[in-house]
Scaffold this motif. Structure first.
Motif, PDB file in Angstrom:
ATOM      1  N   THR A 337      37.407 -13.303  25.735  1.00 40.75           N
ATOM      2  CA  THR A 337      36.844 -12.616  26.885  1.00 40.75           C
ATOM      3  C   THR A 337      37.617 -11.633  27.553  1.00 40.75           C
ATOM      4  OG1 THR A 337      35.450 -14.621  27.530  1.00 40.75           O
ATOM      5  CG2 THR A 337      35.619 -13.220  29.022  1.00 40.75           C
ATOM      6  N   ILE A 338      38.928 -11.687  27.269  1.00 39.98           N
ATOM      7  CA  ILE A 338      40.023 -10.792  27.711  1.00 39.98           C
ATOM      8  C   ILE A 338      39.902  -9.366  26.785  1.00 39.98           C
ATOM      9  CG2 ILE A 338      42.255 -10.171  28.126  1.00 39.98           C
ATOM     10  CD1 ILE A 338      42.576 -12.981  29.081  1.00 39.98           C
ATOM     11  N   ILE A 339      39.596  -9.763  25.493  1.00 40.00           N
ATOM     12  CA  ILE A 339      39.511  -8.889  24.222  1.00 40.00           C
ATOM     13  C   ILE A 339      38.435  -7.958  24.397  1.00 40.00           C
ATOM     14  CG2 ILE A 339      39.669  -8.366  21.937  1.00 40.00           C
ATOM     15  CD1 ILE A 339      41.409 -11.050  21.651  1.00 40.00           C
ATOM     16  N   GLY A 340      37.242  -8.718  24.582  1.00 44.00           N
ATOM     17  CA  GLY A 340      35.874  -7.951  24.515  1.00 44.00           C
ATOM     18  C   GLY A 340      35.777  -6.710  25.420  1.00 44.00           C
ATOM     19  N   PRO A 341      35.950  -6.847  26.401  1.00 44.60           N
ATOM     20  CA  PRO A 341      35.779  -5.753  27.531  1.00 44.60           C
ATOM     21  C   PRO A 341      36.666  -4.690  27.364  1.00 44.60           C
ATOM     22  CG  PRO A 341      35.674  -7.795  28.758  1.00 44.60           C
ATOM     23  CD  PRO A 341      36.099  -8.190  27.371  1.00 44.60           C
ATOM     24  N   THR A 342      37.959  -4.971  26.871  1.00 48.29           N
ATOM     25  CA  THR A 342      38.737  -4.083  26.402  1.00 48.29           C
ATOM     26  C   THR A 342      38.351  -2.984  25.135  1.00 48.29           C
ATOM     27  OG1 THR A 342      40.569  -5.527  27.238  1.00 48.29           O
ATOM     28  CG2 THR A 342      41.341  -3.702  26.044  1.00 48.29           C
ATOM     29  N   LEU A 343      37.854  -3.916  24.235  1.00 45.06           N
ATOM     30  CA  LEU A 343      37.175  -3.213  22.952  1.00 45.06           C
ATOM     31  C   LEU A 343      35.856  -2.389  23.389  1.00 45.06           C
ATOM     32  CD1 LEU A 343      37.624  -5.972  20.213  1.00 45.06           C
ATOM     33  CD2 LEU A 343      39.164  -3.618  20.663  1.00 45.06           C
ATOM     34  N   GLY A 344      34.959  -2.925  24.365  1.00 43.99           N
ATOM     35  CA  GLY A 344      33.842  -2.420  24.705  1.00 43.99           C
ATOM     36  C   GLY A 344      33.805  -1.076  25.153  1.00 43.99           C
ATOM     37  N   GLY A 345      34.907  -0.853  26.131  1.00 48.06           N
ATOM     38  CA  GLY A 345      34.795   0.378  26.947  1.00 48.06           C
ATOM     39  C   GLY A 345      35.149   1.305  26.309  1.00 48.06           C
ATOM     40  N   PRO A 346      36.028   1.538  25.314  1.00 43.53           N
ATOM     41  CA  PRO A 346      36.504   2.671  24.761  1.00 43.53           C
ATOM     42  C   PRO A 346      35.292   2.970  23.467  1.00 43.53           C
ATOM     43  CG  PRO A 346      38.383   1.419  24.865  1.00 43.53           C
ATOM     44  CD  PRO A 346      37.220   0.689  25.299  1.00 43.53           C
ATOM     45  N   VAL A 347      34.805   1.811  23.021  1.00 43.82           N
ATOM     46  CA  VAL A 347      33.698   2.003  21.960  1.00 43.82           C
ATOM     47  C   VAL A 347      32.362   2.903  22.586  1.00 43.82           C
ATOM     48  CG1 VAL A 347      32.044   0.728  20.358  1.00 43.82           C
ATOM     49  CG2 VAL A 347      34.476   0.341  20.478  1.00 43.82           C
ATOM     50  N   MET A 348      31.916   2.276  23.850  1.00 42.36           N
ATOM     51  CA  MET A 348      30.891   2.869  24.617  1.00 42.36           C
ATOM     52  C   MET A 348      30.948   4.459  25.068  1.00 42.36           C
ATOM     53  SD  MET A 348      29.856  -0.348  27.009  1.00 42.36           S
ATOM     54  CE  MET A 348      28.380   0.736  27.724  1.00 42.36           C
ATOM     55  N   THR A 349      32.512   4.599  25.340  1.00 41.67           N
ATOM     56  CA  THR A 349      32.750   5.904  25.550  1.00 41.67           C
ATOM     57  C   THR A 349      32.650   7.150  24.326  1.00 41.67           C
ATOM     58  OG1 THR A 349      34.179   5.305  27.358  1.00 41.67           O
ATOM     59  CG2 THR A 349      34.668   7.566  26.424  1.00 41.67           C
ATOM     60  N   ALA A 350      33.195   6.434  23.206  1.00 41.94           N
ATOM     61  CA  ALA A 350      33.117   7.232  22.013  1.00 41.94           C
ATOM     62  C   ALA A 350      31.612   7.461  21.299  1.00 41.94           C
ATOM     63  CB  ALA A 350      34.059   6.486  20.952  1.00 41.94           C
ATOM     64  N   ALA A 351      30.873   6.373  21.476  1.00 41.29           N
ATOM     65  CA  ALA A 351      29.602   6.459  20.852  1.00 41.29           C
ATOM     66  C   ALA A 351      28.393   6.268  21.769  1.00 41.29           C
ATOM     67  CB  ALA A 351      29.551   5.546  19.613  1.00 41.29           C
ATOM     68  N   GLY A 352      28.352   6.215  22.889  1.00 42.11           N
ATOM     69  CA  GLY A 352      27.281   5.999  23.909  1.00 42.11           C
ATOM     70  C   GLY A 352      27.343   4.474  24.352  1.00 42.11           C
ATOM     71  N   PRO A 353      26.211   4.516  25.192  1.00 41.40           N
ATOM     72  CA  PRO A 353      25.979   3.070  25.946  1.00 41.40           C
ATOM     73  C   PRO A 353      25.644   2.008  25.045  1.00 41.40           C
ATOM     74  CG  PRO A 353      24.267   4.732  26.756  1.00 41.40           C
ATOM     75  CD  PRO A 353      25.440   5.432  25.808  1.00 41.40           C
ATOM     76  N   TYR A 354      24.731   2.406  24.080  1.00 38.98           N
ATOM     77  CA  TYR A 354      24.253   1.396  23.129  1.00 38.98           C
ATOM     78  C   TYR A 354      25.300   0.842  22.260  1.00 38.98           C
ATOM     79  CZ  TYR A 354      19.528   2.486  24.656  1.00 38.98           C
ATOM     80  OH  TYR A 354      18.476   2.498  25.407  1.00 38.98           O
ATOM     81  N   ALA A 355      26.528   1.697  21.759  1.00 39.60           N
ATOM     82  CA  ALA A 355      27.383   1.157  21.121  1.00 39.60           C
ATOM     83  C   ALA A 355      28.021   0.005  21.497  1.00 39.60           C
ATOM     84  CB  ALA A 355      28.592   2.345  21.098  1.00 39.60           C
ATOM     85  N   LEU A 356      27.741  -0.255  22.699  1.00 37.95           N
ATOM     86  CA  LEU A 356      28.194  -1.876  23.354  1.00 37.95           C
ATOM     87  C   LEU A 356      27.833  -3.029  22.188  1.00 37.95           C
ATOM     88  CD1 LEU A 356      28.856  -4.226  25.247  1.00 37.95           C
ATOM     89  CD2 LEU A 356      26.887  -3.899  26.454  1.00 37.95           C
ATOM     90  N   PHE A 357      26.559  -2.812  21.591  1.00 38.32           N
ATOM     91  CA  PHE A 357      25.891  -3.686  20.932  1.00 38.32           C
ATOM     92  C   PHE A 357      26.562  -3.678  19.461  1.00 38.32           C
ATOM     93  CE2 PHE A 357      22.984  -3.224  24.126  1.00 38.32           C
ATOM     94  CZ  PHE A 357      22.460  -4.464  24.704  1.00 38.32           C
ATOM     95  N   ALA A 358      27.191  -2.836  19.168  1.00 43.79           N
ATOM     96  CA  ALA A 358      28.228  -2.824  17.879  1.00 43.79           C
ATOM     97  C   ALA A 358      29.200  -3.653  18.087  1.00 43.79           C
ATOM     98  CB  ALA A 358      28.605  -1.380  17.642  1.00 43.79           C
TER      99      ALA A 358
END
Length: 431
Positions: A337-358
């Motif tokens: 749970t510590i790792i997940g949001p740390t990865l998700g934030g930059p991914v969403m910034t790079a590829a848009g909000p729907y990239a959370l689901f990547a």
């Protein structure tokens, strides 16, 4: 039933207020932060730091409670949570919010551990299952109720932060109304990673990946909703539907896993969650109805994974190792749970909000692939030799539970009787 629940109603009432505050504050911050223009990385850190504080609290809080006593510790934890909620409304600053979330997570672990140990002390072997069921149900009701409050008032004002502080203040009621001298001493679960992996590689890897997926989704789905153009009320309903469907799915998924190899159930549910996530990622539906359908499907599948993975680990554990194994997996989930949001934030910034689901799709596809691989290398425990999952609801977010709560589960071995401790007795006299 009434006779068993009356002695713990005050504690359950306090639990309701505690999780009402958790649900409200946990959703309010990312919604308000998105409106303030905070980056996805910062909003992800709100979940990362809370989870880090919670995991730290599971280790450190028992030592603090032993030093100052349960009542004083609980009052201190609740006061800090309430003050933090009010401060986040007064000081609208990303740096302060991230720092305060560590303290909130730590104190939430402490308050939850104290409530759970108090409930465990008042439970008997005959009533433990009922009390456990009511406790988990109340936490779900509290979280959903708190989230729905976000749609009642404008998140851009301070009123929701003030309501949150008031709600947390009422959570101190358990220690004020309980007639017990003191609950049993809190326990700190040691995380033995090699033992956990040897016991069940699928559960070890699966729980870590479930933590990554749930951590990213739980923290950033409100950010996704804001970036996708949903209003605060719709976001709150979306989260509530996800939790509700996840709770409903526990029963059929658990029953199925009692009859066939649990790894097949893990693989199937993970594939379904990945399918729904990929649908959101590649089709980016603009119609809120389709978002509800896909996110609801995702939540139903993803939130049913954790208890099945824990049950699979306990299929291979000794009878007296339930709390140790499950507690270790709980803390391993916290690391994810510590790792997940740390990865998700930059991914969403790079590829848009729907990239959370990547992030969530990749995590669930890995769970599915590894579960199928391990099913080919290790035989399953025969269904007749497995202990069935109890017919009880499981929290959609296990990180809101602590090792103390595991003792309430009917599958846990009864704890030995311990003498009650007088909170007013000097520490020297207890030695």
């Amino acid at each position: 039933m009434r006779r068993n629940l009356l002695p713990v109603m005050a504690l359950l009432l306090g639990t309701l207020f505690l999780f009402l505050g958790n649900g409200l504050h946990g959703l309010l911050l990312p919604v308000r932060g998105a409106a303030e223009g905070y980056s996805n990385e910062v909003l992800g850190l709100l979940g990362t730091t809370w989870a880090a504080g919670f995991v730290l609290g599971c280790f450190v809080a028992p030592k603090l409670v032993m030093r100052v006593g349960h009542v004083r510790a609980f009052s201190t934890f609740v006061s800090l949570i309430s003050v933090n909620a009010l401060l986040t409304g007064i000081i609208v600053d990303a740096t302060w919010w991230v720092a305060l979330r560590v303290i909130t997570g730590f104190c939430t672990a402490g308050t939850s551990m104290i409530i759970e140990s108090w409930l465990n002390e008042r439970a008997t072997n005959e009533s433990r299952g009922m009390i456990f069921s009511f406790y988990i149900s109340i936490t779900l009701i509290g979280v959903v109720g708190g989230q729905m409050l976000v749609g009642v008032f404008d998140p851009a004002t301070t009123i929701l932060f003030m309501i949150c502080g008031i709600v947390y203040g009422f959570a101190v009621l358990p220690t004020l109304m309980s007639t017990a001298a003191s609950p049993q001493p809190l326990r700190s679960i040691k995380l033995d990673l090699p033992l956990l992996y040897r016991n069940s590689p699928v559960s070890f890897v699966g729980i870590l990946l479930i933590g990554i997926a749930n951590g990213a989704y739980g923290t950033l789905v409100a950010v996704f909703g804001s970036r996708a153009g949903l209003d605060a009320t719709t976001i709150a309903i979306l989260l509530s539907v996800t939790i509700f469907l996840g709770a409903v799915m526990q029963f059929p998924a658990g029953k199925l896993s009692d009859r066939i190899d649990r790894r097949y159930v893990l693989a199937a549910l993970s594939s379904l969650a990945a399918f729904a996530a990929l649908g959101l990622l590649f089709f980016t539906p603009s119609d809120p109805l389709w978002i509800f359908v896909l996110v609801g499907t995702y939540g139903a599948a993803a939130n049913a994974l954790y208890p099945i993975a824990v049950a699979h680990a306990n299929d291979f554990a000794k009878a007296d190792e339930f709390v140790k194994v499950s507690g270790g997996l709980l803390l391993l989930f916290g690391i994810g749970t510590i790792i997940g949001p740390t990865l998700g934030g930059p991914v969403m910034t790079a590829a848009g909000p729907y990239a959370l689901f990547a992030v969530t799709a990749v995590s669930h596809l890995l769970i599915s692939a590894y579960a199928i691989y391990r099913s080919r290398t290790r035989a399953a425990i025969p269904a007749a030799d497995r202990e069935n999952l109890p017919n009880l609801p499981i929290t959609a977010s296990p990180i809101s539970s602590t090792p103390e709560g595991l003792s309430l589960d009917p599958r846990a071995a009864p704890l030995p009787d311990q003498e009650e401790i007088d909170e007013n007795e000097p520490m020297e006299a207890r030695a």
